[in-house]
Design a protein around this motif. Sequence first.
Motif, short mmCIF file in Angstrom:
data_model
loop_
_atom_site.label_atom_id
_atom_site.label_comp_id
_atom_site.label_asym_id
_atom_site.label_seq_id
_atom_site.Cartn_x
_atom_site.Cartn_y
_atom_site.Cartn_z
N TRP A 105 0.84 -1.19 0.00
CA TRP A 105 0.00 0.00 0.00
C TRP A 105 0.88 1.25 0.00
CZ3 TRP A 105 0.88 3.25 4.09
CH2 TRP A 105 1.50 2.71 5.23
N ALA A 106 0.24 2.39 -0.25
CA ALA A 106 0.94 3.68 -0.18
C ALA A 106 -0.04 4.75 0.24
CB ALA A 106 1.59 4.02 -1.52
N ARG A 107 0.47 5.76 0.94
CA ARG A 107 -0.31 6.96 1.26
C ARG A 107 0.48 8.17 0.77
NH1 ARG A 107 -1.74 4.47 6.71
NH2 ARG A 107 0.30 5.28 7.39
N LEU A 108 -0.19 9.02 -0.02
CA LEU A 108 0.45 10.18 -0.62
C LEU A 108 -0.18 11.43 -0.02
CD1 LEU A 108 0.20 8.96 -4.34
CD2 LEU A 108 1.82 8.24 -2.57
N HIS A 109 0.66 12.30 0.54
CA HIS A 109 0.16 13.46 1.28
C HIS A 109 0.44 14.76 0.55
CE1 HIS A 109 -0.58 11.01 4.92
NE2 HIS A 109 0.49 10.34 4.54
N ALA A 110 -0.40 15.76 0.81
CA ALA A 110 -0.28 17.05 0.13
C ALA A 110 1.05 17.73 0.43
CB ALA A 110 -1.44 17.96 0.55
N ASP A 111 1.64 17.45 1.58
CA ASP A 111 2.91 18.10 1.95
C ASP A 111 4.13 17.43 1.32
OD1 ASP A 111 3.14 15.76 3.40
OD2 ASP A 111 3.06 16.70 5.37
N GLY A 112 3.93 16.45 0.44
CA GLY A 112 5.04 15.79 -0.25
C GLY A 112 5.48 14.48 0.36
N ARG A 113 4.88 14.08 1.48
CA ARG A 113 5.25 12.81 2.09
C ARG A 113 4.66 11.63 1.32
NH1 ARG A 113 2.85 11.95 6.98
NH2 ARG A 113 1.47 13.73 6.58
N VAL A 114 5.46 10.60 1.13
CA VAL A 114 5.01 9.35 0.51
C VAL A 114 5.34 8.22 1.48
CG1 VAL A 114 5.31 7.74 -1.40
CG2 VAL A 114 5.35 10.21 -1.83
N GLU A 115 4.30 7.60 2.02
CA GLU A 115 4.46 6.45 2.92
C GLU A 115 4.12 5.19 2.14
OE1 GLU A 115 3.01 7.60 7.22
OE2 GLU A 115 1.51 8.19 5.74
N GLN A 116 4.94 4.13 2.31
CA GLN A 116 4.67 2.89 1.61
C GLN A 116 4.92 1.69 2.51
OE1 GLN A 116 5.33 2.94 -2.86
NE2 GLN A 116 7.15 4.06 -2.19
N GLY A 117 4.13 0.64 2.28
CA GLY A 117 4.29 -0.60 3.00
C GLY A 117 4.17 -1.78 2.06
N GLY A 118 4.90 -2.87 2.36
CA GLY A 118 4.82 -4.06 1.52
C GLY A 118 5.92 -4.13 0.48
N THR A 119 5.83 -5.16 -0.37
CA THR A 119 6.90 -5.45 -1.32
C THR A 119 6.78 -4.68 -2.63
OG1 THR A 119 5.62 -7.35 -2.13
CG2 THR A 119 7.25 -7.77 -0.40
N ARG A 120 5.58 -4.22 -2.98
CA ARG A 120 5.40 -3.43 -4.20
C ARG A 120 5.58 -1.95 -3.88
NH1 ARG A 120 0.03 -4.58 -7.62
NH2 ARG A 120 1.08 -3.10 -9.00
N ALA A 121 6.45 -1.28 -4.60
CA ALA A 121 6.61 0.17 -4.45
C ALA A 121 5.64 0.83 -5.42
CB ALA A 121 8.05 0.57 -4.74
N LEU A 122 4.41 0.99 -4.99
CA LEU A 122 3.34 1.43 -5.90
C LEU A 122 3.58 2.84 -6.44
CD1 LEU A 122 0.33 0.01 -3.87
CD2 LEU A 122 1.09 -0.78 -6.11
N PHE A 123 4.11 3.72 -5.61
CA PHE A 123 4.36 5.08 -6.07
C PHE A 123 5.39 5.08 -7.20
CE2 PHE A 123 6.70 9.16 -5.64
CZ PHE A 123 5.66 10.01 -5.98
N GLU A 124 6.46 4.30 -7.05
CA GLU A 124 7.48 4.22 -8.09
C GLU A 124 6.95 3.51 -9.33
OE1 GLU A 124 9.46 5.27 -4.42
OE2 GLU A 124 8.02 3.69 -4.92
N GLU A 125 6.11 2.49 -9.14
CA GLU A 125 5.50 1.81 -10.29
C GLU A 125 4.69 2.79 -11.13
OE1 GLU A 125 3.28 -1.79 -9.95
OE2 GLU A 125 4.54 -2.55 -8.32
N ALA A 126 3.92 3.62 -10.45
CA ALA A 126 3.09 4.60 -11.16
C ALA A 126 3.96 5.61 -11.89
CB ALA A 126 2.15 5.30 -10.19
#
Length: 379
Positions: A313-334
């Motif tokens: 999973w990932a959580r993307l915040h308005a202040d520029g924070r990107v939190e990710q959990g698990g084996t897939r880096a979803l933000f980087e995949e996108a």
Amino acid sequence: MSGHTVGMDHVPLAQALAARLRSQGTPEHIARLFAQVPRHRFLPDTVWGEDRTRYDRAADPAEWMRVAYTDQALTTQRDDGAPGGMGVPTSSSSAPSVMARMLAAAGIESAHRVLEIGTGTGYNAALLSQLLGSGSVATVEIDPELAGAARAALSAAGFHPDVRTGDGERTGGLPSYDRLIATCTVSEVPAAWLRHMRGRGRIVTPWAPTPGLPGGVLAVLDATRNHAQGRFEGGLSFMWARGQRRPGRSAPGPEAVADSTEQVPGDPREPWLDGERALLLSLLMPGWSYGLRMGEDATDPCVWLASTTCSSWARLHADGRVEQGGTRALFEEADRAWRIWEGWNRPAVSDFGLTVDPDRQTQTVWVHGPRHSLWSVRG
């Protein structure tokens, strides 16, 4: 369903609606249907507009009649008809321009038989009956109450198509047909939709890559009994088929602890706040869902991403924070998917398409033709 509203003439309103559709490029033989078939005859006494405004025939019949002939989707049922719910729309009368778009995409000819999946109010079945004759139209509705109301409204308006109560994802017992039009979104095109095709036919359906996504495309698939293939004709958002409306994955809760947190420049939520870009990402990148969630003490919602193939999973915040959990880096995949899209000279939604192979139980998304497959899923 309502009958005539006393003292009000719907004809000028219907004619104006048909004229508007013509001005938008709707073919004449389809536009005239909207002048011939009275939409208000298929609406309940209470409907909700696209901005959730409530229109009540008893309280303001003139306004109720006016809104019946606007080019907007009108919610006709909430919470599957159960009282005391949250007001979630579960059935509607689609916007006339969308109905006209789907009818045109189907390429219906005079000798065709048409099966509609999702009767709803019965209005679309009435348009089809006006076009072809009632004997060439069958329609299936999963909700018994809606099916009964639609059957009564159709009969009162002088139309008598074959109205069935049942699961539209299974078409057993129905005669063969040349065209299938679905008025609900699916992520898996049911194999049963192909098996009753009469020769080479066509399926027109809203489609999305993952169950529960907030948007989708109009898939126009040329089909035989064992193969369907075609392009997407732009974005289209419909209510989900009841058997497929389960979310692909729920949002990560506030208690979810990130494996990694990074600060990126700008607003990482940006692609997902743009409906067209989010739709393109859903076509480019398989196996994920997304949505918005307001965190505790937050002033802006975060965008959440969740894999449908694992627990990432990932959580993307308005202040520029990107939190990710698990084996897939979803933000980087996108991000990679978006760069690939740009490298392909930014193909439009209509450059993508779908192949359905019921024998192999696969659905394949491609771009610039079936030879350029992007990803496949079993379904």
